[in-house]
Design a protein around this motif. Structure first.
Motif, PDB file in Angstrom:
ATOM      1  N   CYS A 123       0.762  -1.175   0.030  1.00  0.00           N
ATOM      2  CA  CYS A 123      -0.161  -0.055   0.125  1.00  0.00           C
ATOM      3  C   CYS A 123       1.008   1.331   0.204  1.00  0.00           C
ATOM      4  N   LEU A 124       0.538   2.279  -0.792  1.00  0.00           N
ATOM      5  CA  LEU A 124       1.181   3.640  -0.825  1.00  0.00           C
ATOM      6  C   LEU A 124       0.509   4.453   0.012  1.00  0.00           C
ATOM      7  N   PHE A 125      -0.708   4.149   0.811  1.00  0.00           N
ATOM      8  CA  PHE A 125      -1.509   5.012   1.630  1.00  0.00           C
ATOM      9  C   PHE A 125      -1.847   6.223   0.967  1.00  0.00           C
ATOM     10  N   CYS A 126      -2.273   5.922  -0.203  1.00  0.00           N
ATOM     11  CA  CYS A 126      -2.743   7.338  -1.096  1.00  0.00           C
ATOM     12  C   CYS A 126      -4.290   7.567  -0.761  1.00  0.00           C
ATOM     13  N   ARG A 127      -4.737   6.412  -0.273  1.00  0.00           N
ATOM     14  CA  ARG A 127      -6.451   6.739   0.088  1.00  0.00           C
ATOM     15  C   ARG A 127      -7.537   6.546  -1.050  1.00  0.00           C
ATOM     16  N   GLN A 128      -6.990   6.307  -2.237  1.00  0.00           N
ATOM     17  CA  GLN A 128      -7.754   6.236  -3.401  1.00  0.00           C
ATOM     18  C   GLN A 128      -8.881   5.046  -3.504  1.00  0.00           C
ATOM     19  N   CYS A 129      -8.535   3.956  -2.391  1.00  0.00           N
ATOM     20  CA  CYS A 129      -9.407   3.151  -2.329  1.00  0.00           C
ATOM     21  C   CYS A 129     -10.524   3.616  -1.342  1.00  0.00           C
ATOM     22  N   GLU A 130      -9.978   4.380  -0.281  1.00  0.00           N
ATOM     23  CA  GLU A 130     -11.271   4.814   0.458  1.00  0.00           C
ATOM     24  C   GLU A 130     -12.155   5.784   0.086  1.00  0.00           C
ATOM     25  N   THR A 131     -11.555   6.565  -1.043  1.00  0.00           N
ATOM     26  CA  THR A 131     -12.352   7.588  -1.797  1.00  0.00           C
ATOM     27  C   THR A 131     -13.207   6.628  -2.732  1.00  0.00           C
ATOM     28  N   ALA A 132     -12.929   5.727  -3.364  1.00  0.00           N
ATOM     29  CA  ALA A 132     -13.500   4.985  -4.176  1.00  0.00           C
ATOM     30  C   ALA A 132     -14.639   4.219  -3.780  1.00  0.00           C
ATOM     31  N   CYS A 133     -14.313   3.452  -2.620  1.00  0.00           N
ATOM     32  CA  CYS A 133     -15.453   2.527  -1.829  1.00  0.00           C
ATOM     33  C   CYS A 133     -16.666   3.508  -1.500  1.00  0.00           C
ATOM     34  N   GLY A 134     -17.855   3.364  -2.061  1.00  0.00           N
ATOM     35  CA  GLY A 134     -18.918   3.812  -1.820  1.00  0.00           C
ATOM     36  C   GLY A 134     -19.786   3.522  -0.231  1.00  0.00           C
ATOM     37  N   THR A 135     -19.272   2.190   0.227  1.00  0.00           N
ATOM     38  CA  THR A 135     -19.833   1.865   1.283  1.00  0.00           C
ATOM     39  C   THR A 135     -19.022   2.043   2.499  1.00  0.00           C
ATOM     40  N   GLY A 136     -17.827   2.406   2.800  1.00  0.00           N
ATOM     41  CA  GLY A 136     -17.137   2.620   3.695  1.00  0.00           C
ATOM     42  C   GLY A 136     -16.453   1.561   4.418  1.00  0.00           C
ATOM     43  N   ALA A 137     -16.270   0.467   3.152  1.00  0.00           N
ATOM     44  CA  ALA A 137     -15.587  -0.674   3.749  1.00  0.00           C
ATOM     45  C   ALA A 137     -14.028  -0.503   4.124  1.00  0.00           C
ATOM     46  N   VAL A 138     -13.627   0.377   3.392  1.00  0.00           N
ATOM     47  CA  VAL A 138     -12.115   0.406   3.664  1.00  0.00           C
ATOM     48  C   VAL A 138     -12.086   1.986   4.234  1.00  0.00           C
ATOM     49  N   VAL A 139     -11.393   2.098   5.433  1.00  0.00           N
ATOM     50  CA  VAL A 139     -10.987   3.361   6.099  1.00  0.00           C
ATOM     51  C   VAL A 139      -9.788   3.540   6.630  1.00  0.00           C
ATOM     52  N   PHE A 140      -8.976   4.703   6.430  1.00  0.00           N
ATOM     53  CA  PHE A 140      -7.665   4.625   7.203  1.00  0.00           C
ATOM     54  C   PHE A 140      -7.709   5.470   8.226  1.00  0.00           C
ATOM     55  N   SER A 141      -7.157   4.666   9.329  1.00  0.00           N
ATOM     56  CA  SER A 141      -7.213   5.513  10.763  1.00  0.00           C
ATOM     57  C   SER A 141      -5.771   6.129  11.070  1.00  0.00           C
ATOM     58  N   GLN A 142      -5.847   6.625  12.045  1.00  0.00           N
ATOM     59  CA  GLN A 142      -4.418   7.495  12.632  1.00  0.00           C
ATOM     60  C   GLN A 142      -3.588   6.397  13.279  1.00  0.00           C
ATOM     61  N   ASP A 143      -3.782   5.259  13.267  1.00  0.00           N
ATOM     62  CA  ASP A 143      -3.023   4.194  14.061  1.00  0.00           C
ATOM     63  C   ASP A 143      -1.488   3.976  13.375  1.00  0.00           C
ATOM     64  N   TYR A 144      -0.555   4.483  14.101  1.00  0.00           N
ATOM     65  CA  TYR A 144       0.821   4.575  13.410  1.00  0.00           C
ATOM     66  C   TYR A 144       1.518   3.033  13.740  1.00  0.00           C
ATOM     67  N   ARG A 145       1.032   2.159  14.366  1.00  0.00           N
ATOM     68  CA  ARG A 145       1.620   0.793  14.639  1.00  0.00           C
ATOM     69  C   ARG A 145       1.310  -0.077  13.586  1.00  0.00           C
ATOM     70  N   LEU A 146       2.242  -0.068  12.613  1.00  0.00           N
ATOM     71  CA  LEU A 146       2.263  -0.710  11.463  1.00  0.00           C
ATOM     72  C   LEU A 146       2.854  -2.105  11.336  1.00  0.00           C
ATOM     73  N   ALA A 147       4.143  -1.994  11.927  1.00  0.00           N
ATOM     74  CA  ALA A 147       5.162  -2.942  11.505  1.00  0.00           C
ATOM     75  C   ALA A 147       4.744  -4.466  11.955  1.00  0.00           C
ATOM     76  N   ALA A 148       5.677  -5.341  11.315  1.00  0.00           N
ATOM     77  CA  ALA A 148       5.405  -6.775  11.638  1.00  0.00           C
ATOM     78  C   ALA A 148       6.656  -7.490  11.405  1.00  0.00           C
ATOM     79  N   SER A 149       6.833  -8.688  12.019  1.00  0.00           N
ATOM     80  CA  SER A 149       8.228  -9.521  11.806  1.00  0.00           C
ATOM     81  C   SER A 149       7.952 -10.458  10.573  1.00  0.00           C
ATOM     82  N   GLN A 150       6.523 -10.885  10.191  1.00  0.00           N
ATOM     83  CA  GLN A 150       6.352 -11.814   9.256  1.00  0.00           C
ATOM     84  C   GLN A 150       5.553 -11.052   7.943  1.00  0.00           C
TER      85      GLN A 150
END
Length: 263
Positions: free
Chosen positions: A73-100
Motif C-alpha cells: 500500500c502507498l497509503f494514497c487513500r484512493q481506495c477509501e475514496t472509491a469505496c462507496g460503502t465505507g468498507a475501507v477506512v484509514f485510521s491514525q494508528d501508527y503501529r504498522l510493523a510486523a516481523s512476518q
C-alpha cells in the motif's frame, strides 16, 4: 556564551517523553493503519481493486471479502475514496510493523500485526543495536524520516539504537528503497560485511514490495527477494513515530499501553 545558555535554558526539555509518555500529536492528514469492515463490502463493484496503483487490494481470497496488503500500500487513500460503502477506512494508528511478511495483509478492523524477536536474539540486541542504513534506490523520503530519529526531539540513541558508518560495526541493516538492479551487489556485499548474528529491517513500501515500481524489470521488489528480513515497516514513507515504535517493539522496549495489542 551566556546568551546561548540562557536561550537553551528557556527552551527546556526538547526530547519527547514517548514511549514513557504519550506519543507526539500526529498531523490531521496522517494516514495510518487501514480498518476493513467486510460486512460493508460490495464484492461486485471492485472499484477499490481497480483503482489501487500497486495491486494492494484483493477481493474474495481465503474466505475474506476484502484484503489489503499494507506492505504494498502507498497509503494514497484512493481506495477509501472509491469505496462507496465505507468498507475501507484509514485510521491514525501508527503501529504498522510486523516481523512476518504475511502479517501485513489485513482483512479485519480489529487485526494488528506484531514485531517480535525470539528470546535469544532479543537478548543479544536488546540493550544496544547498531544499524547500517542502506538506500537501495529510494526517493529519499523514507531516508529522511529515518534521519529524523537522530534529532534532539526523537533522540533514538537514548534507547541504545544508533546508526553507524561501517557495516562491520553494525548489528544489522536498515534498508530503504525498492532494491534496484544496480544496488543488488552493493546490498549483498554490505549484508555480508555485517558480523553474525545480524538483523535486516525493511523500511517503507518500496523496501517491502517494490512500491510504485513493483515488477519493474530493474527492481527486485524489495529487500526480501535478496535477504532474510526480520522486520517490515510499512509506509510511503512511514512516519518517524511508526519507525520508532517498530524498533522499540522489536526489542521489547515499549510499555504495554503502546504495544501492538493495545486497543
Amino acid at each position: 556564551m551566556f546568551d546561548v545558555l540562557l536561550a537553551r535554558w528557556k527552551q527546556g526539555h526538547r526530547t519527547m517523553r514517548y514511549p514513557a509518555g504519550a506519543p507526539p500529536e500526529l498531523p490531521e492528514r496522517f494516514v495510518g493503519r487501514p480498518l476493513i469492515d467486510a460486512a460493508k463490502c460490495n464484492e461486485t463493484c471492485r472499484r477499490c481493486v481497480e483503482i489501487c496503483p500497486t495491486g494492494a487490494i484483493a477481493l474474495g481470497q481465503d474466505g475474506h471479502a476484502v484484503q489489503l496488503d499494507i506492505g504494498r500500500c502507498l497509503f494514497c487513500r484512493q481506495c477509501e475514496t472509491a469505496c462507496g460503502t465505507g468498507a475501507v477506512v484509514f485510521s491514525q494508528d501508527y503501529r504498522l510493523a510486523a516481523s512476518q511478511r504475511g502479517d501485513l495483509v489485513t482483512c479485519d478492523a480489529t487485526e494488528r500485526a506484531a514485531a517480535r524477536l525470539d528470546e535469544e536474539t532479543r537478548r543479544l540486541f536488546g540493550r544496544s543495536l547498531k544499524l547500517r542504513q542502506v538506500s537501495a534506490g529510494g526517493c529519499n523520503a523514507c531516508e529522511a524520516d529515518t534521519n529524523v530519529l537522530g534529532t534532539v526531539a526523537w533522540d533514538l540513541g537514548r534507547f541504545g539504537i544508533q546508526f553507524v558508518a561501517s557495516p562491520r560495526h553494525a548489528d544489522g541493516l536498515l534498508i530503504t528503497g525498492p532494491v534496484t538492479e544496480n544496488m543488488r551487489l552493493a546490498l549483498q556485499k554490505t549484508y555480508e560485511a555485517v558480523p553474525w548474528p545480524k538483523l535486516v529491517i525493511a523500511v517503507g513500501t518500496c523496501a517491502i514490495s517494490g512500491g510504485p515500481y513493483v515488477d519493474h524489470p530493474q527492481v527486485l521488489n524489495g529487500a526480501g527477494t535478496a535477504l532474510p528480513v526480520d522486520l517490515f515497516v510499512p509506509g510511503c514513507p512511514p512516519h518517524p513515530l511508526t519507525i520508532l515504535h517498530a524498533l522499540l517493539e522489536l526489542l521489547q522496549k515499549i510499555p504495554a499501553s503502546h504495544s501492538c495489542r493495545a486497543s
